[in-house]
Design an enzyme around this catalytic site. Structure first.
Site, PDB file in Angstrom:
ATOM      1  N   ALA A 253       0.894  -1.201   0.079  1.00 30.58           N
ATOM      2  CA  ALA A 253      -0.035   0.203   0.033  1.00 30.58           C
ATOM      3  C   ALA A 253       1.004   1.298  -0.008  1.00 30.58           C
ATOM      4  O   ALA A 253       2.128   0.918   0.633  1.00 30.58           O
ATOM      5  CB  ALA A 253      -0.896   0.108   1.204  1.00 30.58           C
ATOM      6  N   CYS A 261       4.448   4.055 -17.088  1.00 34.21           N
ATOM      7  CA  CYS A 261       4.032   2.822 -17.813  1.00 34.21           C
ATOM      8  C   CYS A 261       2.413   2.420 -17.040  1.00 34.21           C
ATOM      9  O   CYS A 261       1.583   2.471 -18.144  1.00 34.21           O
ATOM     10  CB  CYS A 261       4.893   1.715 -17.524  1.00 34.21           C
ATOM     11  SG  CYS A 261       6.521   1.911 -18.189  1.00 34.21           S
TER      12      CYS A 261
HETATM   13  C1  UGA Z   1       6.405  -1.227 -15.085  1.00 29.99           C
HETATM   14  C2  UGA Z   1       6.301  -2.880 -14.978  1.00 29.99           C
HETATM   15  O1  UGA Z   1       6.904  -3.413 -13.775  1.00 29.99           O
HETATM   16  C3  UGA Z   1       7.514  -3.410 -16.017  1.00 29.99           C
HETATM   17  O2  UGA Z   1       7.301  -4.939 -15.967  1.00 29.99           O
HETATM   18  C4  UGA Z   1       7.348  -2.913 -17.358  1.00 29.99           C
HETATM   19  O3  UGA Z   1       7.866  -3.264 -18.279  1.00 29.99           O
HETATM   20  C5  UGA Z   1       7.189  -1.408 -17.353  1.00 29.99           C
HETATM   21  O4  UGA Z   1       6.313  -0.905 -16.180  1.00 29.99           O
HETATM   22  C6  UGA Z   1       6.914  -0.906 -18.538  1.00 29.99           C
HETATM   23  O5  UGA Z   1       5.863  -0.698 -18.936  1.00 29.99           O
HETATM   24  O6  UGA Z   1       7.853  -0.252 -19.531  1.00 29.99           O
HETATM   25  P1  UGA Z   1       7.940   0.449 -13.901  1.00 29.99           P
HETATM   26  O7  UGA Z   1       6.835   1.316 -14.429  1.00 29.99           O
HETATM   27  O8  UGA Z   1       9.359   0.814 -13.885  1.00 29.99           O
HETATM   28  O9  UGA Z   1       8.016  -0.751 -14.504  1.00 29.99           O
HETATM   29  O10 UGA Z   1       7.969   0.303 -12.163  1.00 29.99           O
HETATM   30  P2  UGA Z   1       7.277  -0.604 -11.109  1.00 29.99           P
HETATM   31  O11 UGA Z   1       8.469  -1.126 -10.379  1.00 29.99           O
HETATM   32  O12 UGA Z   1       6.343  -1.683 -11.758  1.00 29.99           O
HETATM   33  O13 UGA Z   1       6.352   0.335 -10.294  1.00 29.99           O
HETATM   34  C7  UGA Z   1       5.164   1.086 -10.782  1.00 29.99           C
HETATM   35  C8  UGA Z   1       4.372   1.644  -9.844  1.00 29.99           C
HETATM   36  O14 UGA Z   1       3.823   0.991  -8.871  1.00 29.99           O
HETATM   37  C9  UGA Z   1       5.568   2.532  -8.910  1.00 29.99           C
HETATM   38  O15 UGA Z   1       4.977   3.878  -8.740  1.00 29.99           O
HETATM   39  C10 UGA Z   1       5.463   1.990  -7.507  1.00 29.99           C
HETATM   40  O16 UGA Z   1       5.564   2.746  -6.390  1.00 29.99           O
HETATM   41  C11 UGA Z   1       4.083   1.410  -7.525  1.00 29.99           C
HETATM   42  N1  UGA Z   1       3.977   0.123  -6.671  1.00 29.99           N
HETATM   43  C12 UGA Z   1       4.358  -0.961  -6.943  1.00 29.99           C
HETATM   44  C13 UGA Z   1       3.100   0.227  -5.501  1.00 29.99           C
HETATM   45  O17 UGA Z   1       2.561   1.114  -5.015  1.00 29.99           O
HETATM   46  N2  UGA Z   1       3.036  -1.053  -4.821  1.00 29.99           N
HETATM   47  C14 UGA Z   1       3.539  -2.063  -5.008  1.00 29.99           C
HETATM   48  O18 UGA Z   1       3.156  -3.013  -4.238  1.00 29.99           O
HETATM   49  C15 UGA Z   1       4.251  -2.200  -6.101  1.00 29.99           C
END
Ligand code: UGA
Length: 431
Positions: A253, A261
């Site tokens: 959370a 993305c």
């Molecule tokens: C995401 C996907 O994870 C990749 O697999 C994909 O290739 C990429 O988009 C893309 O389309 O190019 P990314 O946007 O770099 O990658 O970041 P993530 O690590 O996935 O996090 C995304 C967001 O979700 C962040 O703001 C993070 O803080 C949030 N998040 C993630 C949460 O709030 N809670 C979680 O449990 C996990």
């Protein structure tokens, strides 16, 4: 293999450097001469751990080159990859394919080969490979046979190099010759490869990002129930994630997802659904919960503040949408800072690498370190879970603040510990 990569933004640059690292001969192409000049000197235009090292190494080894624009050089290559930007259209949230179209046209006009493989690497709407194929045929004067593939990238910012080298899977779509070429390209990477048609490959990428965004929004919605009932979201999701069918990842959370993305791809898949007159409510809910989550956080700040935010000094730690990146696109920090300024607060910010100077210019103060940001502050807001914040000297923070209050949008501290130190502490979905 000899690979020609068009577009050396985030996706194209990581792909170019990593393919060269795997031993391929790669040329990265871009229309931005400044970017190419920098890259030729081995300077990396983005912050991504480990990337600059492999760019430098592969330039020196003669495996990685850069050039401005597409020209007849393309005929020396085995494959072209299209990795140009697909920004979100303001009007309807669909991806804008102008640059993809222009790239296909330039490839077609310059190609003199008998047959040639062209692969889409950018995240695109379903059916884009078909349009690329049609465009290649229309603009090619020499009757080249084009084999068109789709190989969407699945890198996470901040982990891009290791994600590229050790992916959960590689998505390979397209016609037979394109599939074969992609299998050869990635033969050194030992990971499952899903081989399918181009439309399914394009959809896997959008569907995966939507499913991850859905998990984050579902978790955030549950965290609000925890907030009002006194349950603890960390314990709840630990228990939920232990169910093997659900699994523990992406159940954290916080103040909501950001980046280039998730926000873009959820809107893109929503608009595809809408285009075909399908029900969009599940996509709408994911998007809505995410934007409401930022307001939920602001409400917590409002509640913890004495009387009003007007003229109060508020510190913000973390501007990037997540740690280990300088990317602030769609970051919660932007909405939260806008709201703080509307309320009349004086805002001091610190992030180890990111800044929002272009958006807020002199309206906020960018500090050199985290302790300067909290000096005489009446509340500290945490918006990115950088490791340095977890390791911060909280005693020093408390002494520097006028009023020791923390609103933690990423749940980085143990509530018991910080409260014992004398902080008033509020986090997301935890009592
Ligand atoms: C995401 C996907 O994870 C990749 O697999 C994909 O290739 C990429 O988009 C893309 O389309 O190019 P990314 O946007 O770099 O990658 O970041 P993530 O690590 O996935 O996090 C995304 C967001 O979700 C962040 O703001 C993070 O803080 C949030 N998040 C993630 C949460 O709030 N809670 C979680 O449990 C996990």
């Amino acid at each position: 293999m000899k690979i020609f990569i068009v577009g050396v933004g985030y996706v194209g640059l990581v792909t170019a450097a990593c393919l060269a690292e795997l031993g391929h001969q790669v040329t990265g192409v871009d229309i931005d001469p400044d970017k190419i000049k920098k890259l030729e000197k081995g300077e990396c235009p983005i912050y991504e751990p480990g990337l600059e090292e492999i760019i430098k190494k592969n330039i020196q080894a003669g495996r990685l080159k850069f050039q401005i624009g597409i020209n007849e050089e393309i005929n020396k290559f085995d494959m072209a990859m299209i990795a140009v930007g697909t920004p979100e259209r303001e009007s309807d949230g669909r991806a804008d394919l102008f640059y993809v179209g222009e790239t296909a046209r330039h490839i077609a006009q310059n190609c003199r080969k008998k047959d040639f493989v062209v692969v889409g690497k950018s995240t695109v709407p379903i059916g884009t490979a078909t349009q690329i194929r049609e465009s290649l045929a229309v603009y090619n004067p020499r009757k080249t046979t084009f084999h068109v593939g789709s190989n969407p990238e699945t890198l996470r910012e901040g982990n891009a190099v290791s994600d590229f080298m050790n992916p959960d899977r590689i998505i390979i779509g397209g016609d037979k010759k394109a599939q074969e070429a992609l299998l050869k390209l990635y033969e050194k990477i030992d990971s499952p490869k899903i081989v399918t048609n181009a439309r399914s490959a394009e959809m896997i990428k959008l569907a995966a990002n939507f499913m991850l965004a859905l998990r984050v929004s579902a978790t955030n919605m549950l965290s609000r129930i925890c907030d009002v009932t006194g349950a603890d979201i960390e314990a709840v999701m630990e228990g939920v994630g232990m169910d093997k069918r659900i699994g523990p990842k992406f159940l954290k959370a916080g103040v909501g997802y950001g980046g280039s993305c998730f926000p873009k791809d959820t809107k893109s898949i929503r608009s595809i659904s809408d285009h075909y007159r399908l029900d969009t409510s599940i996509f709408d809910a994911v998007i809505e919960i995410n934007s409401e989550q930022r307001k939920w956080f602001c409400q917590k700040v409002d509640e913890i503040t004495l009387f009003t935010l007007k003229n109060k000094k508020i510190a913000v730690w973390g501007l990037a949408f997540k740690p280990d990146t300088d990317d602030t696109r769609e970051a919660p920090s932007i909405d939260v800072i806008k709201w703080l300024l509307e309320e009349g607060a004086e805002v001091s910010v610190f992030d180890p690498v990111a800044n929002v100077k272009k958006i807020f210019s002199k309206k906020i103060k960018h500090c050199r370190d985290m302790y300067e940001a909290v000096d005489k502050a009446e509340a500290l807001l945490i918006l990115t879970e950088w490791e340095v914040f977890k390791q911060a000297d909280l005693k020093k923070v408390k002494e520097a603040m006028l009023v020791p209050k923390i609103v933690d949008g990423r749940n980085i501290y143990d509530p018991k510990v910080v409260r014992k130190m004398g902080f008033e502490y509020v986090s997301m979905g935890r009592p």
